[in-house]
Design a protein around this motif. Structure first.
Motif, PDB file in Angstrom:
ATOM      1  N   LYS A   5       0.848  -1.189   0.000  1.00 17.58           N
ATOM      2  CA  LYS A   5       0.000   0.000   0.000  1.00 17.58           C
ATOM      3  C   LYS A   5       0.883   1.238   0.000  1.00 17.58           C
ATOM      4  CE  LYS A   5      -4.190   1.853   2.140  1.00 17.58           C
ATOM      5  NZ  LYS A   5      -5.153   1.736   3.281  1.00 17.58           N
ATOM      6  N   MET A   6       0.638   2.136  -0.967  1.00 18.81           N
ATOM      7  CA  MET A   6       1.380   3.390  -1.073  1.00 18.81           C
ATOM      8  C   MET A   6       0.416   4.519  -1.367  1.00 18.81           C
ATOM      9  SD  MET A   6       4.733   2.523  -3.415  1.00 18.81           S
ATOM     10  CE  MET A   6       4.902   4.299  -3.653  1.00 18.81           C
ATOM     11  N   ASP A   7       0.617   5.640  -0.710  1.00 25.43           N
ATOM     12  CA  ASP A   7      -0.202   6.836  -0.971  1.00 25.43           C
ATOM     13  C   ASP A   7      -1.696   6.536  -0.903  1.00 25.43           C
ATOM     14  OD1 ASP A   7       2.180   8.262  -1.449  1.00 25.43           O
ATOM     15  OD2 ASP A   7       2.177   7.648  -3.551  1.00 25.43           O
ATOM     16  N   GLY A   8      -2.065   5.632   0.002  1.00 28.57           N
ATOM     17  CA  GLY A   8      -3.482   5.346   0.206  1.00 28.57           C
ATOM     18  C   GLY A   8      -4.119   4.436  -0.813  1.00 28.57           C
ATOM     19  N   VAL A   9      -3.303   3.745  -1.615  1.00 33.46           N
ATOM     20  CA  VAL A   9      -3.864   2.853  -2.631  1.00 33.46           C
ATOM     21  C   VAL A   9      -3.057   1.561  -2.683  1.00 33.46           C
ATOM     22  CG1 VAL A   9      -2.508   3.861  -4.511  1.00 33.46           C
ATOM     23  CG2 VAL A   9      -4.653   2.715  -5.032  1.00 33.46           C
ATOM     24  N   TRP A  10      -3.739   0.444  -2.957  1.00 29.17           N
ATOM     25  CA  TRP A  10      -3.084  -0.860  -2.965  1.00 29.17           C
ATOM     26  C   TRP A  10      -2.507  -1.191  -4.342  1.00 29.17           C
ATOM     27  CZ3 TRP A  10      -1.610  -3.972   0.831  1.00 29.17           C
ATOM     28  CH2 TRP A  10      -2.176  -3.785   2.098  1.00 29.17           C
ATOM     29  N   PHE A  11      -1.294  -1.735  -4.342  1.00 29.57           N
ATOM     30  CA  PHE A  11      -0.638  -2.238  -5.542  1.00 29.57           C
ATOM     31  C   PHE A  11      -0.573  -3.754  -5.456  1.00 29.57           C
ATOM     32  CE2 PHE A  11       0.674   2.096  -5.405  1.00 29.57           C
ATOM     33  CZ  PHE A  11       0.982   2.469  -6.709  1.00 29.57           C
ATOM     34  N   ASP A  12      -0.893  -4.422  -6.562  1.00 29.86           N
ATOM     35  CA  ASP A  12      -0.791  -5.879  -6.600  1.00 29.86           C
ATOM     36  C   ASP A  12       0.658  -6.313  -6.450  1.00 29.86           C
ATOM     37  OD1 ASP A  12      -3.525  -6.183  -7.211  1.00 29.86           O
ATOM     38  OD2 ASP A  12      -3.127  -5.834  -9.324  1.00 29.86           O
ATOM     39  N   PRO A  13       0.873  -7.546  -5.982  1.00 27.68           N
ATOM     40  CA  PRO A  13       2.227  -8.092  -6.081  1.00 27.68           C
ATOM     41  C   PRO A  13       2.593  -8.248  -7.555  1.00 27.68           C
ATOM     42  CG  PRO A  13       0.656  -9.808  -5.494  1.00 27.68           C
ATOM     43  CD  PRO A  13      -0.085  -8.511  -5.410  1.00 27.68           C
ATOM     44  N   THR A  14       3.870  -8.165  -7.865  1.00 27.46           N
ATOM     45  CA  THR A  14       4.330  -8.296  -9.248  1.00 27.46           C
ATOM     46  C   THR A  14       4.329  -9.763  -9.665  1.00 27.46           C
ATOM     47  OG1 THR A  14       6.646  -8.574  -8.632  1.00 27.46           O
ATOM     48  CG2 THR A  14       5.838  -6.304  -8.904  1.00 27.46           C
ATOM     49  N   PRO A  15       4.383 -10.045 -10.965  1.00 26.96           N
ATOM     50  CA  PRO A  15       4.496 -11.439 -11.401  1.00 26.96           C
ATOM     51  C   PRO A  15       5.691 -12.150 -10.771  1.00 26.96           C
ATOM     52  CG  PRO A  15       4.004 -10.032 -13.272  1.00 26.96           C
ATOM     53  CD  PRO A  15       4.260  -9.123 -12.106  1.00 26.96           C
ATOM     54  N   GLU A  16       6.799 -11.430 -10.630  1.00 30.70           N
ATOM     55  CA  GLU A  16       7.992 -12.015 -10.030  1.00 30.70           C
ATOM     56  C   GLU A  16       7.745 -12.399  -8.571  1.00 30.70           C
ATOM     57  OE1 GLU A  16       8.945  -9.818 -13.582  1.00 30.70           O
ATOM     58  OE2 GLU A  16       7.918  -9.184 -11.746  1.00 30.70           O
ATOM     59  N   GLU A  17       7.043 -11.552  -7.852  1.00 29.57           N
ATOM     60  CA  GLU A  17       6.743 -11.835  -6.443  1.00 29.57           C
ATOM     61  C   GLU A  17       5.794 -13.026  -6.311  1.00 29.57           C
ATOM     62  OE1 GLU A  17       7.228  -7.325  -4.565  1.00 29.57           O
ATOM     63  OE2 GLU A  17       5.359  -7.910  -5.551  1.00 29.57           O
ATOM     64  N   VAL A  18       4.799 -13.103  -7.175  1.00 25.09           N
ATOM     65  CA  VAL A  18       3.856 -14.217  -7.114  1.00 25.09           C
ATOM     66  C   VAL A  18       4.547 -15.517  -7.538  1.00 25.09           C
ATOM     67  CG1 VAL A  18       1.661 -15.137  -7.970  1.00 25.09           C
ATOM     68  CG2 VAL A  18       1.898 -12.682  -7.508  1.00 25.09           C
ATOM     69  N   ALA A  19       5.435 -15.412  -8.526  1.00 25.81           N
ATOM     70  CA  ALA A  19       6.162 -16.606  -8.994  1.00 25.81           C
ATOM     71  C   ALA A  19       7.015 -17.224  -7.901  1.00 25.81           C
ATOM     72  CB  ALA A  19       7.029 -16.239 -10.201  1.00 25.81           C
ATOM     73  N   SER A  20       7.421 -16.417  -6.929  1.00 24.87           N
ATOM     74  CA  SER A  20       8.280 -16.918  -5.852  1.00 24.87           C
ATOM     75  C   SER A  20       7.486 -17.579  -4.724  1.00 24.87           C
ATOM     76  CB  SER A  20       9.118 -15.770  -5.277  1.00 24.87           C
ATOM     77  OG  SER A  20       8.300 -14.858  -4.562  1.00 24.87           O
ATOM     78  N   LEU A  21       6.160 -17.518  -4.780  1.00 27.70           N
ATOM     79  CA  LEU A  21       5.337 -18.105  -3.727  1.00 27.70           C
ATOM     80  C   LEU A  21       5.216 -19.616  -3.905  1.00 27.70           C
ATOM     81  CD1 LEU A  21       2.388 -15.507  -3.702  1.00 27.70           C
ATOM     82  CD2 LEU A  21       4.414 -15.542  -2.222  1.00 27.70           C
ATOM     83  N   THR A  22       4.775 -20.273  -2.847  1.00 30.36           N
ATOM     84  CA  THR A  22       4.456 -21.700  -2.934  1.00 30.36           C
ATOM     85  C   THR A  22       2.938 -21.860  -3.005  1.00 30.36           C
ATOM     86  OG1 THR A  22       4.290 -21.994  -0.535  1.00 30.36           O
ATOM     87  CG2 THR A  22       6.478 -22.239  -1.541  1.00 30.36           C
ATOM     88  N   TYR A  23       2.490 -23.003  -3.481  1.00 31.42           N
ATOM     89  CA  TYR A  23       1.054 -23.250  -3.552  1.00 31.42           C
ATOM     90  C   TYR A  23       0.423 -23.178  -2.166  1.00 31.42           C
ATOM     91  CZ  TYR A  23       2.409 -25.141  -8.136  1.00 31.42           C
ATOM     92  OH  TYR A  23       2.926 -25.313  -9.399  1.00 31.42           O
ATOM     93  N   SER A  24       1.153 -23.632  -1.169  1.00 27.83           N
ATOM     94  CA  SER A  24       0.606 -23.620   0.197  1.00 27.83           C
ATOM     95  C   SER A  24       0.419 -22.188   0.709  1.00 27.83           C
ATOM     96  CB  SER A  24       1.502 -24.412   1.148  1.00 27.83           C
ATOM     97  OG  SER A  24       2.803 -23.864   1.197  1.00 27.83           O
TER      98      SER A  24
END
Length: 289
Positions: free
Chosen positions: A152-171
């Motif tokens: 969250k920046m300047d009162g608005v939410w930003f999605d995680p980037t593709p790179e950030e989501v790619a680093s997640l696990t299914y769990s």
């Protein structure tokens, strides 16, 4: 701090735009003040936000765009125009439908624009999350996802980037109540984007048919998702998702049918709507909301 005043062609009903955006809990909308904060990225992919403020009316639409850094002004104005479709003259759309079998719906919802999702990646992940879920839970699941992995920046939410989501696990996603399959879709597609196998920006330069051929082979992306990307990610003007239950119900109601129309009946009733099938779809949805 910078600001820019823009006057666009009427009719353009920004109140309806804000009402529709406010359904999404992630959107920073203030209907009373006529404002929405828009999350954007500069040329170096750094996040920043601008405020879009309506100071006009449906018949005299004008806006003030405000941002922090002067060097971000050009890209901000370009993106805001794209998202809110300010270069599309809705008079042409209105005139096209004024003598059609949808004339009454277009009169009632005059000046309703086709507003795009703020980012193409957001449109894609939202479509995947929303698949086969009721709207309330789909919004809640998307909100959990963005709150957990975005910023969250300047009162608005930003999605995680593709790179950030790619680093997640299914769990990681299963803990948020994602189904196992949907967690796989979201992470695996994000990996394709992160590694460069899927270039979302390239879609902007493809035809509708080319986009279908590009996306449909990807696990987790079906015709409904592609149609939504074409409509709300890319703003393609002549798309008619006949399998959408909402459109079927709207046509049943509007044309006084005993049951939902068949694909052949929908083709017959929609003959005169081209080249603005997307606007017909939008206005039919609005007619039953």
């Amino acid at each position: 701090m910078w600001e820019e005043k823009l006057v666009i062609d009427p009719p353009y009903d920004f109140v309806r735009v804000l009402e529709r955006l406010s359904i999404d809990p992630l959107k920073a909308v203030n209907i009373a003040e006529g404002t929405v904060k828009v999350p954007l990225y500069d040329k170096k992919k750094q996040p920043f936000a601008v405020t879009v403020h309506s100071i006009g009316t449906k018949l005299y639409p004008q806006f003030i765009i405000k941002g922090e850094k002067e060097k971000q002004k050009e890209i901000a104005i370009h993106e805001v125009k794209r998202i809110f479709q300010w270069d599309i003259n809705l008079n042409d759309v209105r005139a096209h439908f004024s003598k059609s079998n949808l004339a009454q719906i277009f009169l009632e919802h005059e000046g309703t624009p086709l507003v795009l999702d703020f980012h193409l990646y957001h449109c894609l992940i939202k479509c995947i999350i929303h698949q086969q879920l009721n709207l309330a839970f789909a919004h809640k699941l998307t909100e959990r996802f963005v709150h957990q992995f975005g910023q969250k920046m300047d009162g608005v939410w930003f999605d995680p980037t593709p790179e950030e989501v790619a680093s997640l696990t299914y769990s990681d996603l299963r803990e948020l109540q994602f189904s196992g399959r949907k967690a796989e879709y979201l992470i695996d597609i994000s990996k394709l984007i992160a590694e460069g196998s899927l270039d979302l920006e390239a879609l902007k330069h493809m035809t509708d048919e080319e986009i279908f051929k590009k996306l449909l082979p990807i696990r987790g992306i079906g015709p409904w998702t592609v149609q939504n990307i074409l409509l709300f990610g890319l703003g393609r003007p002549n798309l008619f998702p006949k399998a959408d239950i909402g459109i079927q119900n709207a046509m049943k109601k509007h044309f006084g049918l005993e049951k939902k129309p068949s694909p052949d009946e929908m083709d017959e009733l929609s003959k005169e709507w081209s080249p603005y099938l997307s606007y017909a779809s939008l206005y039919l949805w609005r007619s039953i909301e």
